[in-house]
Design an enzyme around this catalytic site. Structure first.
Site, PDB file in Angstrom:
ATOM      1  N   CYS A 126     -17.520 -50.451 -55.543  1.00 51.23           N
ATOM      2  CA  CYS A 126     -16.253 -51.148 -55.282  1.00 51.23           C
ATOM      3  C   CYS A 126     -16.500 -52.406 -54.444  1.00 51.23           C
ATOM      4  CB  CYS A 126     -15.302 -50.183 -54.565  1.00 51.23           C
ATOM      5  SG  CYS A 126     -13.801 -50.937 -53.924  1.00 51.23           S
ATOM      6  N   CYS A 139     -14.309 -52.695 -51.345  1.00 47.82           N
ATOM      7  CA  CYS A 139     -14.775 -51.740 -50.316  1.00 47.82           C
ATOM      8  C   CYS A 139     -15.928 -52.344 -49.526  1.00 47.82           C
ATOM      9  CB  CYS A 139     -15.232 -50.429 -50.960  1.00 47.82           C
ATOM     10  SG  CYS A 139     -13.957 -49.533 -51.851  1.00 47.82           S
TER      11      CYS A 139
END
Length: 150
Positions: free
Chosen positions: A69, A72
């Site tokens: 991600c 993230c």
């Protein structure tokens, strides 16, 4: 800061001494050398989440993330900095959603990154998505202030 499953090794911001920080314990974590509060940043998984989060005497910021991600990875340094800025007042727990699907499902995490704020073993607020650093700081500050006013 190095994060491992059972503990983390953290350099003291005050004196530079490297300290092993446990995943769970009562109270705050402090430097073995100068006794300054240390940033408390550890990882948890399905097996250790409750011990690391629900039983913490400090408020806990849970970062639900995944290695693939991009957003993230973008907020990870901010989350780490929040642990340092709030040493002695906040514990930060990283939870890899891919490796801990049980906790993610139990908390109805449908998008990542998701940041969960816990106080007294209960979720008190959450934010989903990558936000600018100052917005995350403000959210954590507001969440900490709400806990202190209880």
């Amino acid at each position: 800061m190095t994060v491992t499953q059972a503990s983390a090794v953290v350099a003291c911001p005050a004196c530079g001494t490297r300290n092993r920080v446990p995943q769970a314990r009562e109270g705050r974590v402090r430097c073995a050398s100068c006794h300054a509060d240390l940033p408390w940043l550890v990882s948890a998984d399905d097996a250790t989440f409750d011990e690391a989060v629900a039983r913490s005497s400090l408020p806990v910021l849970v970062d639900v993330w995944a290695p693939w991600c991009g957003p993230c990875r973008a907020i990870a340094p901010v989350v780490e900095q929040l642990a340092t800025e709030n040493a002695g007042r906040l514990k930060v727990v990283k939870l890899n959603a891919d490796e801990s699907p049980g906790v993610a499902a139990r908390h109805q995490v449908t998008g990542i990154p998701t940041l969960l704020f816990y106080a007294g073993g209960r979720e008190t607020s959450r934010t989903v998505g990558a936000a600018p650093a100052q917005q995350l700081r403000d959210w954590v500050g507001t969440s900490l202030q709400a806990v202190s006013q209880r």
